[in-house]
Design a protein around this motif. Structure first.
Motif, PDB file in Angstrom:
ATOM      1  N   VAL A 198     -42.743 -12.750 -60.124  1.00 21.08           N
ATOM      2  CA  VAL A 198     -42.944 -12.010 -61.368  1.00 21.08           C
ATOM      3  C   VAL A 198     -43.229 -10.573 -60.973  1.00 21.08           C
ATOM      4  CG1 VAL A 198     -44.305 -11.778 -63.472  1.00 21.08           C
ATOM      5  CG2 VAL A 198     -43.863 -14.057 -62.513  1.00 21.08           C
ATOM      6  N   GLY A 199     -42.334  -9.669 -61.348  1.00 24.90           N
ATOM      7  CA  GLY A 199     -42.509  -8.272 -60.946  1.00 24.90           C
ATOM      8  C   GLY A 199     -41.217  -7.496 -61.024  1.00 24.90           C
ATOM      9  N   PRO A 200     -41.091  -6.426 -60.251  1.00 25.15           N
ATOM     10  CA  PRO A 200     -39.944  -5.525 -60.367  1.00 25.15           C
ATOM     11  C   PRO A 200     -38.609  -6.229 -60.119  1.00 25.15           C
ATOM     12  CG  PRO A 200     -41.709  -4.476 -59.140  1.00 25.15           C
ATOM     13  CD  PRO A 200     -42.106  -5.899 -59.311  1.00 25.15           C
ATOM     14  N   TYR A 201     -37.663  -5.978 -61.007  1.00 28.95           N
ATOM     15  CA  TYR A 201     -36.333  -6.587 -60.926  1.00 28.95           C
ATOM     16  C   TYR A 201     -35.423  -5.821 -59.963  1.00 28.95           C
ATOM     17  CZ  TYR A 201     -31.808  -8.352 -62.576  1.00 28.95           C
ATOM     18  OH  TYR A 201     -30.556  -8.901 -62.644  1.00 28.95           O
ATOM     19  N   ASP A 202     -35.378  -4.506 -60.090  1.00 28.11           N
ATOM     20  CA  ASP A 202     -34.527  -3.678 -59.231  1.00 28.11           C
ATOM     21  C   ASP A 202     -35.304  -3.315 -57.973  1.00 28.11           C
ATOM     22  OD1 ASP A 202     -32.234  -3.491 -61.034  1.00 28.11           O
ATOM     23  OD2 ASP A 202     -33.574  -2.314 -62.313  1.00 28.11           O
ATOM     24  N   SER A 203     -35.524  -4.314 -57.141  1.00 23.49           N
ATOM     25  CA  SER A 203     -36.383  -4.156 -55.974  1.00 23.49           C
ATOM     26  C   SER A 203     -35.908  -5.105 -54.888  1.00 23.49           C
ATOM     27  CB  SER A 203     -37.839  -4.473 -56.334  1.00 23.49           C
ATOM     28  OG  SER A 203     -37.981  -5.866 -56.603  1.00 23.49           O
ATOM     29  N   ILE A 204     -36.562  -5.056 -53.738  1.00 22.14           N
ATOM     30  CA  ILE A 204     -36.369  -6.069 -52.707  1.00 22.14           C
ATOM     31  C   ILE A 204     -37.681  -6.829 -52.583  1.00 22.14           C
ATOM     32  CG2 ILE A 204     -35.856  -6.503 -50.284  1.00 22.14           C
ATOM     33  CD1 ILE A 204     -34.132  -3.978 -50.309  1.00 22.14           C
ATOM     34  N   LEU A 205     -37.699  -8.008 -53.153  1.00 22.09           N
ATOM     35  CA  LEU A 205     -38.891  -8.862 -53.176  1.00 22.09           C
ATOM     36  C   LEU A 205     -40.086  -8.179 -53.829  1.00 22.09           C
ATOM     37  CD1 LEU A 205     -38.646 -10.518 -49.639  1.00 22.09           C
ATOM     38  CD2 LEU A 205     -37.422 -11.070 -51.736  1.00 22.09           C
ATOM     39  N   GLY A 206     -39.809  -7.256 -54.752  1.00 20.11           N
ATOM     40  CA  GLY A 206     -40.862  -6.556 -55.474  1.00 20.11           C
ATOM     41  C   GLY A 206     -41.179  -5.187 -54.928  1.00 20.11           C
ATOM     42  N   MET A 207     -40.654  -4.853 -53.770  1.00 21.65           N
ATOM     43  CA  MET A 207     -40.939  -3.569 -53.134  1.00 21.65           C
ATOM     44  C   MET A 207     -39.780  -2.582 -53.349  1.00 21.65           C
ATOM     45  SD  MET A 207     -43.935  -3.926 -51.892  1.00 21.65           S
ATOM     46  CE  MET A 207     -44.943  -5.390 -52.124  1.00 21.65           C
ATOM     47  N   GLU A 208     -40.093  -1.278 -53.224  1.00 22.64           N
ATOM     48  CA  GLU A 208     -39.070  -0.250 -53.399  1.00 22.64           C
ATOM     49  C   GLU A 208     -37.912  -0.485 -52.435  1.00 22.64           C
ATOM     50  OE1 GLU A 208     -41.105   3.441 -52.895  1.00 22.64           O
ATOM     51  OE2 GLU A 208     -41.819   3.496 -54.964  1.00 22.64           O
ATOM     52  N   LYS A 209     -36.705  -0.421 -52.959  1.00 16.02           N
ATOM     53  CA  LYS A 209     -35.514  -0.741 -52.171  1.00 16.02           C
ATOM     54  C   LYS A 209     -35.349   0.194 -50.981  1.00 16.02           C
ATOM     55  CE  LYS A 209     -32.701  -0.038 -55.579  1.00 16.02           C
ATOM     56  NZ  LYS A 209     -33.693   0.426 -56.567  1.00 16.02           N
TER      57      LYS A 209
END
Length: 263
Positions: A198-209
Motif C-alpha cells: 500500500v503506497g506509491p504506484y509510480d515507484s519501485i517498491l514504494g521508493m523513488e524510481k
C-alpha cells in the motif's frame, strides 16, 4: 470468520491510502479482523513508530505484523512489549523484545496471527518451520493466519505446503508486488506468495524510481526516499470455516489510484 489482510504499508502515502480505502472496504466486505503489515509505515519507509501504530489501530486495523525492518526506529523498543496487537517475526532469537504471535478477539471468535521471517537472502534467524511447529502446539483449536515475511517464492511455498491443513492461511509479505497465485491447498490452507503493498504506484517498491535505478546502474550507495504521486492498495480477503478454521475462500484485492471505487 472473514479476515482482511493488507499488504506492506509504505510511508505516509501508504498510510493516507490505508485511511482512505479501509473504511470503504470494511463497509463492503464486513471483515471480522483486519491485519496489516506495518514494518515500512514510518515516514521514510523504514520501521514503525508508536504514533503511527496508534494511527493504524485508530483507523480500524486490529493487528500489525512486522518484518526485517522491525527495529529501524529505535523507539519501538519503548512500546513493543506493551502492545499486544503487534507481532514481530517469531523466529528472532530468544530474548528479542516483542512477541511472535498474538490472539485477536472478533465477533466470530479468536484469530491467532503468527509472524515469521524467511532466511533466504535475509538475516540468518532461527528456523521458521520449527518455530511454526512450536507455536502451533500452543494454538490448538484456533484459526491461524501466518504472515510469512520472506524474499523467495520457493521458501514461501515450502512453508505453506509444510503447514497445509494445520493453519488457515499462509500469506507472503516483503516483496511489495502482489502475485496472482492465490489458491487453497489440498488440506485447506489458503496461500498467496505476496499480498503486495500500500503506497506509491509510480515507484519501485514504494521508493523513488530514479534513486533505485541509479543504484542498479552505478552499484554505488544511494539513499532511497519514499515516492509520491499516485498510489495503490493491495490486500487479500480470506474466509475461514466456523468450526475447522480452514480456508473456504481467498480473494485478492487491488485498487490503483486511477481506477474508480465502486461501493
Amino acid at each position: 470468520m472473514r479476515v482482511l489482510m493488507i499488504g506492506d504499508i509504505v510511508g505516509r502515502p501508504g498510510l493516507s491510502t490505508l485511511y482512505h480505502f479501509l473504511p470503504r472496504l470494511k463497509r463492503s466486505f464486513q471483515p471480522d479482523v483486519v491485519v496489516a503489515n506495518g514494518e515500512n509505515a514510518a515516514d521514510d519507509g523504514r520501521g514503525i513508530t508508536r504514533g503511527i501504530a496508534r494511527e493504524m489501530f485508530g483507523a480500524g486495523v486490529d493487528c500489525i505484523t512486522l518484518g526485517n525492518h522491525a527495529w529501524d526506529k529505535r523507539e519501538i523498543f519503548d512500546f513493543i512489549d506493551q502492545e499486544a496487537r503487534m507481532v514481530r517475526p517469531a523466529n528472532f532469537p530468544e530474548g528479542t523484545p516483542g512477541q511472535g504471535y498474538t490472539v485477536i478477539p472478533s465477533p466470530r471468535g479468536e484469530l491467532a496471527v503468527v509472524n515469521l521471517m524467511g532466511r533466504s537472502f535475509l538475516s540468518t534467524l532461527d528456523c521458521p518451520f520449527r518455530e511454526a511447529d512450536a507455536i502451533l502446539r500452543t494454538l490448538k483449536g484456533k484459526p491461524v493466519l501466518v504472515d510469512f515475511h520472506a524474499e523467495t517464492t520457493s521458501e514461501k511455498q515450502a512453508l505453506a505446503w509444510y503447514l497445509d491443513g494445520r493453519v488457515s492461511a499462509v500469506i507472503g509479505t516483503h516483496t511489495h508486488v502482489q502475485t496472482g497465485d492465490e489458491r487453497i491447498l489440498p488440506q485447506g490452507t489458503a496461500y498467496l506468495s505476496d499480498v503486495g503493498m500500500v503506497g506509491p504506484y509510480d515507484s519501485i517498491l514504494g521508493m523513488e524510481k530514479e534513486s533505485v535505478v541509479k543504484r542498479f546502474v552505478t552499484q554505488l550507495p544511494v539513499r532511497f526516499e519514499v515516492s509520491g504521486g499516485r498510489t495503490q492498495f493491495n490486500a487479500v480477503l480470506l474466509d475461514f470455516h466456523r468450526t475447522s478454521g480452514l480456508a473456504e475462500n481467498i480473494q485478492r484485492i487491488r485498487i490503483d489510484d486511477d481506477q474508480p471505487w465502486f461501493d
